[in-house]
Design an enzyme around this catalytic site. Structure first.
Site, PDB file in Angstrom:
ATOM      1  N   LYS A  73       0.794  -1.235   0.000  1.00 58.14           N
ATOM      2  CA  LYS A  73       0.000   0.000   0.000  1.00 58.14           C
ATOM      3  C   LYS A  73       0.834   1.297   0.000  1.00 58.14           C
ATOM      4  CE  LYS A  73      -3.915  -2.217   2.248  1.00 58.14           C
ATOM      5  NZ  LYS A  73      -4.903  -2.192   3.313  1.00 58.14           N
ATOM      6  N   ASP A 109      -9.991   2.002   2.478  1.00 57.06           N
ATOM      7  CA  ASP A 109      -9.970   1.341   3.794  1.00 57.06           C
ATOM      8  C   ASP A 109     -10.717   2.165   4.857  1.00 57.06           C
ATOM      9  OD1 ASP A 109      -8.595  -1.010   3.194  1.00 57.06           O
ATOM     10  OD2 ASP A 109      -6.633  -0.092   3.489  1.00 57.06           O
TER      11      ASP A 109
HETATM   12  P1  NAP Z   1       1.090  -2.501  10.393  1.00 55.15           P
HETATM   13  O1  NAP Z   1       1.188  -1.267   9.577  1.00 55.15           O
HETATM   14  O2  NAP Z   1       2.225  -3.467  10.388  1.00 55.15           O
HETATM   15  O3  NAP Z   1       0.822  -2.031  11.926  1.00 55.15           O
HETATM   16  C1  NAP Z   1       0.806  -2.982  12.958  1.00 55.15           C
HETATM   17  C2  NAP Z   1       0.388  -2.316  14.274  1.00 55.15           C
HETATM   18  O4  NAP Z   1       0.282  -3.363  15.246  1.00 55.15           O
HETATM   19  C3  NAP Z   1       1.420  -1.323  14.813  1.00 55.15           C
HETATM   20  O5  NAP Z   1       0.760  -0.299  15.496  1.00 55.15           O
HETATM   21  C4  NAP Z   1       2.219  -2.198  15.814  1.00 55.15           C
HETATM   22  O6  NAP Z   1       2.807  -1.456  16.865  1.00 55.15           O
HETATM   23  C5  NAP Z   1       1.115  -3.053  16.378  1.00 55.15           C
HETATM   24  N1  NAP Z   1       1.620  -4.306  16.946  1.00 55.15           N
HETATM   25  C6  NAP Z   1       2.109  -5.376  16.271  1.00 55.15           C
HETATM   26  N2  NAP Z   1       2.447  -6.355  17.134  1.00 55.15           N
HETATM   27  C7  NAP Z   1       2.154  -5.887  18.378  1.00 55.15           C
HETATM   28  C8  NAP Z   1       2.266  -6.430  19.678  1.00 55.15           C
HETATM   29  N3  NAP Z   1       2.758  -7.666  19.885  1.00 55.15           N
HETATM   30  N4  NAP Z   1       1.841  -5.687  20.726  1.00 55.15           N
HETATM   31  C9  NAP Z   1       1.319  -4.453  20.521  1.00 55.15           C
HETATM   32  N5  NAP Z   1       1.197  -3.871  19.323  1.00 55.15           N
HETATM   33  C10 NAP Z   1       1.608  -4.584  18.251  1.00 55.15           C
HETATM   34  O7  NAP Z   1      -0.184  -3.367  10.016  1.00 55.15           O
HETATM   35  P2  NAP Z   1      -1.586  -2.837   9.395  1.00 55.15           P
HETATM   36  O8  NAP Z   1      -1.523  -2.912   7.930  1.00 55.15           O
HETATM   37  O9  NAP Z   1      -1.910  -1.538  10.056  1.00 55.15           O
HETATM   38  O10 NAP Z   1      -2.581  -3.996   9.885  1.00 55.15           O
HETATM   39  C11 NAP Z   1      -3.020  -4.055  11.241  1.00 55.15           C
HETATM   40  C12 NAP Z   1      -4.154  -5.069  11.353  1.00 55.15           C
HETATM   41  O11 NAP Z   1      -5.278  -4.601  10.620  1.00 55.15           O
HETATM   42  C13 NAP Z   1      -3.796  -6.451  10.774  1.00 55.15           C
HETATM   43  O12 NAP Z   1      -4.335  -7.439  11.605  1.00 55.15           O
HETATM   44  C14 NAP Z   1      -4.491  -6.453   9.431  1.00 55.15           C
HETATM   45  O13 NAP Z   1      -4.844  -7.756   9.003  1.00 55.15           O
HETATM   46  C15 NAP Z   1      -5.732  -5.626   9.749  1.00 55.15           C
HETATM   47  N6  NAP Z   1      -6.355  -5.025   8.547  1.00 55.15           N
HETATM   48  C16 NAP Z   1      -7.637  -5.375   8.270  1.00 55.15           C
HETATM   49  C17 NAP Z   1      -8.275  -4.837   7.156  1.00 55.15           C
HETATM   50  C18 NAP Z   1      -9.688  -5.235   6.873  1.00 55.15           C
HETATM   51  O14 NAP Z   1     -10.171  -4.974   5.757  1.00 55.15           O
HETATM   52  N7  NAP Z   1     -10.392  -5.822   7.831  1.00 55.15           N
HETATM   53  C19 NAP Z   1      -7.589  -3.931   6.313  1.00 55.15           C
HETATM   54  C20 NAP Z   1      -6.275  -3.593   6.634  1.00 55.15           C
HETATM   55  C21 NAP Z   1      -5.650  -4.156   7.766  1.00 55.15           C
HETATM   56  P3  NAP Z   1       4.283  -0.799  16.694  1.00 55.15           P
HETATM   57  O15 NAP Z   1       4.069   0.513  16.002  1.00 55.15           O
HETATM   58  O16 NAP Z   1       4.776  -0.668  18.070  1.00 55.15           O
HETATM   59  O17 NAP Z   1       5.093  -1.765  15.861  1.00 55.15           O
END
Ligand code: NAP
Length: 277
Positions: A73, A109
């Site tokens: 993205k 999104d």
């Molecule tokens: P991302 O950019 O990698 O961000 C991940 C986030 O999770 C960051 O804030 C990270 O914190 C936090 N994190 C990861 N592991 C952690 C832990 N063990 N403890 C606390 N915080 C933790 O990922 P993303 O693209 O935003 O996706 C996030 C979630 O949304 C995923 O599960 C994804 O599948 C979901 N999602 C769903 C949709 C949908 O259509 N339903 C669309 C997009 C994404 P740090 O900043 O500290 O690393």
């Protein structure tokens, strides 16, 4: 199937991609509207280092539309001809439209976040606890602020929470301060905590959830996350991440085809397929 030489191709790219439900969801929509002779939706496993080649290929093949999932993205931004102002503000593109070989990036999104919530509440003036500060959180905070909600961003890496909060005029806090959510209205999990290998983890202790909360988990998995299970046990209203996926997809459908998406049919297909993941 009524595929002809005039059928336009749309596709989703990601790494990994084999679990994507976008093809089933979009093709079911085309079929329901009787436009499956005009559009077909497929999926392709594209590595991030192949993005430049993919964009050249998409131009050459006159691909109509592209859905992008992790990790593409942000990477795609530099290869596009135009970027919609909303996607620019969010800083990420999940949709490309090819209009006369001009590739324009959009972000749907944020609509996947606000639409399911607006079906059960008015966001104006509501106070949201946004847990996470990554890509999904960026789209969510844009949507919440646009709809007049107040947002507090909680994140493991506090620096990221601070930067995102300052960019969108919100508050921020560390995960040690999660007790604050008790008095807020909506909890949105935009972390990956609770996904796959962390299935029994939750980003928020159950003791902070009340029956006044709406709890929305962005994770869309075949199961109900621990966060949603515990929220239900506490009497809160819950929203599964599948709804976010559905409504970001219905907006993409409209951009690709120019038709309103048959969301009920697309939802049914998602629910049917999610059991098979
Ligand atoms: P991302 O950019 O990698 O961000 C991940 C986030 O999770 C960051 O804030 C990270 O914190 C936090 N994190 C990861 N592991 C952690 C832990 N063990 N403890 C606390 N915080 C933790 O990922 P993303 O693209 O935003 O996706 C996030 C979630 O949304 C995923 O599960 C994804 O599948 C979901 N999602 C769903 C949709 C949908 O259509 N339903 C669309 C997009 C994404 P740090 O900043 O500290 O690393």
């Amino acid at each position: 199937m009524n595929i002809t030489a005039k059928t336009k191709i749309c596709l989703v790219i990601g790494d990994p991609i084999k679990y994507s439900l976008s093809p089933q969801m979009h093709n079911a929509g085309y079929k329901a509207l009787g436009i499956d002779d005009q559009f077909i939706f497929v999926a392709s496993h594209v590595n991030i280092s192949e993005m430049e080649d993919f964009i050249k290929g998409a131009r050459a093949m006159k691909i109509r539309g592209v859905s992008l999932t992790m990790p593409h993205k942000l990477e795609v931004l530099k290869y596009l001809d135009e970027i919609d102002p909303v996607a620019k503000k969010i800083g990420a593109v999940n949709t490309i439209i090819n209009e006369a070989n001009i590739l324009k990036g959009y972000n749907t999104d944020w609509l996947g976040v606000v639409k399911p919530l607006e079906m059960i509440t008015n966001l104006t003036g509501k106070h949201v606890a946004l847990i996470g500060a990554g890509g999904a959180a960026r789209a969510a905070v844009y949507g919440f602020v646009k709809k007049g909600a107040k947002v507090t961003i909680f994140n493991r890496t506090i620096k990221k929470a601070k930067e995102l909060a300052e960019e969108f005029g919100c508050s921020y806090a560390s995960l040690d301060e999660l007790e604050k959510v008790k008095v807020l209205d909506i909890i949105f999990n935009a972390t990956s905590v609770g996904l796959h290998s962390e299935e029994n983890q939750t980003p928020l202790p159950k003791k902070y959830i009340t029956n006044k909360h709406i709890v929305f988990d962005a994770i869309y998995s075949s199961f109900e996350t621990r966060l949603l299970q515990e929220a239900k046990e506490k009497g809160a209203k819950t929203i599964h991440g599948l709804k976010m996926f559905l409504y970001q997809g219905t907006e993409q459908f409209k951009l690709y085809t120019g038709h309103e998406a048959p969301s009920d049919i697309m939802k049914k297909v998602l629910i049917g397929n999610i059991k098979t993941i």
